[in-house]
Design a protein around this motif. Structure first.
Motif, PDB file in Angstrom:
ATOM      1  N   ILE A 199       0.850  -1.265   0.039  1.00  0.00           N
ATOM      2  CA  ILE A 199       0.260  -0.064   0.012  1.00  0.00           C
ATOM      3  C   ILE A 199       0.682   1.239   0.007  1.00  0.00           C
ATOM      4  O   ILE A 199       0.661   2.191  -0.798  1.00  0.00           O
ATOM      5  N   LEU A 200       1.889   1.178   0.726  1.00  0.00           N
ATOM      6  CA  LEU A 200       2.758   2.342   0.900  1.00  0.00           C
ATOM      7  C   LEU A 200       3.414   2.746  -0.620  1.00  0.00           C
ATOM      8  O   LEU A 200       3.816   3.667  -1.058  1.00  0.00           O
ATOM      9  N   GLY A 201       3.997   1.494  -1.364  1.00  0.00           N
ATOM     10  CA  GLY A 201       4.458   1.706  -2.424  1.00  0.00           C
ATOM     11  C   GLY A 201       3.551   2.235  -3.538  1.00  0.00           C
ATOM     12  O   GLY A 201       3.888   2.962  -4.399  1.00  0.00           O
ATOM     13  N   LEU A 202       2.190   1.876  -3.415  1.00  0.00           N
ATOM     14  CA  LEU A 202       1.337   2.357  -4.453  1.00  0.00           C
ATOM     15  C   LEU A 202       1.333   3.674  -4.122  1.00  0.00           C
ATOM     16  O   LEU A 202       0.901   4.516  -4.951  1.00  0.00           O
ATOM     17  N   LEU A 203       1.209   4.174  -2.805  1.00  0.00           N
ATOM     18  CA  LEU A 203       0.970   5.570  -2.575  1.00  0.00           C
ATOM     19  C   LEU A 203       2.302   6.280  -2.881  1.00  0.00           C
ATOM     20  O   LEU A 203       2.079   7.663  -3.205  1.00  0.00           O
ATOM     21  N   ALA A 204       3.426   5.829  -3.101  1.00  0.00           N
ATOM     22  CA  ALA A 204       4.478   6.561  -3.283  1.00  0.00           C
ATOM     23  C   ALA A 204       4.941   6.597  -4.856  1.00  0.00           C
ATOM     24  O   ALA A 204       5.432   7.373  -5.508  1.00  0.00           O
ATOM     25  N   ALA A 205       4.133   5.650  -5.586  1.00  0.00           N
ATOM     26  CA  ALA A 205       4.247   5.630  -6.941  1.00  0.00           C
ATOM     27  C   ALA A 205       3.039   5.601  -7.567  1.00  0.00           C
ATOM     28  O   ALA A 205       2.463   4.520  -8.329  1.00  0.00           O
ATOM     29  N   PRO A 206       2.230   6.842  -7.455  1.00  0.00           N
ATOM     30  CA  PRO A 206       0.672   6.855  -7.830  1.00  0.00           C
ATOM     31  C   PRO A 206       0.382   6.718  -9.278  1.00  0.00           C
ATOM     32  O   PRO A 206      -0.250   6.160  -9.969  1.00  0.00           O
ATOM     33  N   SER A 207       1.592   7.125 -10.201  1.00  0.00           N
ATOM     34  CA  SER A 207       1.610   6.757 -11.467  1.00  0.00           C
ATOM     35  C   SER A 207       1.603   5.306 -12.045  1.00  0.00           C
ATOM     36  O   SER A 207       0.881   5.041 -13.093  1.00  0.00           O
ATOM     37  N   LEU A 208       2.001   4.489 -11.117  1.00  0.00           N
ATOM     38  CA  LEU A 208       1.999   3.173 -11.617  1.00  0.00           C
ATOM     39  C   LEU A 208       0.356   2.642 -11.283  1.00  0.00           C
ATOM     40  O   LEU A 208       0.005   1.972 -11.993  1.00  0.00           O
ATOM     41  N   PRO A 246      13.612  12.257  -6.283  1.00  0.00           N
ATOM     42  CA  PRO A 246      13.795  11.948  -7.749  1.00  0.00           C
ATOM     43  C   PRO A 246      13.759  10.638  -8.026  1.00  0.00           C
ATOM     44  O   PRO A 246      13.300   9.879  -9.116  1.00  0.00           O
ATOM     45  N   ILE A 247      14.101   9.428  -6.978  1.00  0.00           N
ATOM     46  CA  ILE A 247      13.615   8.208  -6.986  1.00  0.00           C
ATOM     47  C   ILE A 247      12.806   7.552  -6.252  1.00  0.00           C
ATOM     48  O   ILE A 247      12.335   6.477  -6.173  1.00  0.00           O
ATOM     49  N   GLN A 248      11.685   8.418  -5.991  1.00  0.00           N
ATOM     50  CA  GLN A 248      10.545   8.050  -5.534  1.00  0.00           C
ATOM     51  C   GLN A 248       9.789   6.908  -6.020  1.00  0.00           C
ATOM     52  O   GLN A 248       9.245   6.000  -5.290  1.00  0.00           O
ATOM     53  N   GLY A 249       9.448   7.163  -7.440  1.00  0.00           N
ATOM     54  CA  GLY A 249       8.846   6.182  -8.203  1.00  0.00           C
ATOM     55  C   GLY A 249       9.389   4.703  -8.014  1.00  0.00           C
ATOM     56  O   GLY A 249       8.897   3.826  -7.850  1.00  0.00           O
ATOM     57  N   LYS A 250      10.856   4.728  -8.197  1.00  0.00           N
ATOM     58  CA  LYS A 250      11.554   3.418  -8.049  1.00  0.00           C
ATOM     59  C   LYS A 250      11.584   2.668  -6.630  1.00  0.00           C
ATOM     60  O   LYS A 250      11.349   1.742  -6.656  1.00  0.00           O
ATOM     61  N   LEU A 251      11.422   3.712  -5.752  1.00  0.00           N
ATOM     62  CA  LEU A 251      11.483   3.320  -4.229  1.00  0.00           C
ATOM     63  C   LEU A 251      10.084   2.739  -4.173  1.00  0.00           C
ATOM     64  O   LEU A 251       9.798   1.809  -3.337  1.00  0.00           O
ATOM     65  N   GLY A 252       8.900   3.467  -4.678  1.00  0.00           N
ATOM     66  CA  GLY A 252       7.603   2.761  -4.432  1.00  0.00           C
ATOM     67  C   GLY A 252       7.435   1.550  -5.181  1.00  0.00           C
ATOM     68  O   GLY A 252       6.825   0.452  -4.496  1.00  0.00           O
TER      69      GLY A 252
END
Length: 140
Positions: free
Chosen positions: A9-18, A115-121
């Motif tokens: 869930i946290l990963g989805l919040l961090a990478a909303p574009s995904l 800058p790496i928020q999406g990758k971390l998500g």
């Protein structure tokens, strides 16, 4: 297993574009969660830090359950980092605002991580799935 679900869930919040690329109607759900994102991030940041501390304190598990211990440490670390990114506004307001030096260090850390928020998500989602699989494999 709950740890893995919350990490996903946290990963989805961090990478909303995904999430939005897979489910376009999820935008409404994300807009409902956005006002609480700071609190959610703050809670996950402290929960992740606590998990890292617990993993280090239980270093002896590395000799008997190395895969599980590495999973525990990595999931806790990614949870702390994602929680920090998502909850930075709250962390800044509640913790860092009292100390100017800490506030500057927090801003520098956020500038490096943003800058790496999406990758971390995405990493959070993958590690969360692995936590669920590992909990079934090792504790079922």
């Amino acid at each position: 297993m709950i740890y893995g679900i919350t990490l996903i869930i946290l990963g989805l919040l961090a990478a909303p574009s995904l999430l939005l690329s897979k489910k376009p109607d999820a935008k409404e759900l994300l807009e409902k969660i956005t006002p609480y994102q700071g609190w959610i991030g703050l809670a996950f940041c402290f929960w992740g830090i606590w998990g890292v501390i617990q993993a280090v304190l239980n270093l002896g598990l590395l000799t008997t359950f190395p895969i599980w211990w590495i999973t525990w440490l990595s999931s806790s670390a990614i949870e702390a980092v994602l929680g920090f990114i998502l909850g930075y506004g709250m962390i800044n307001k509640l913790v860092l605002s009292k100390n100017e030096e800490a506030k500057q260090k927090g801003e520098q850390l956020l500038a490096k991580l943003a800058p790496i928020q999406g990758k971390l998500g995405l990493a959070g989602i993958v590690i969360g799935i692995w936590v669920i699989v590992a909990s079934i494999l090792f504790y079922a």
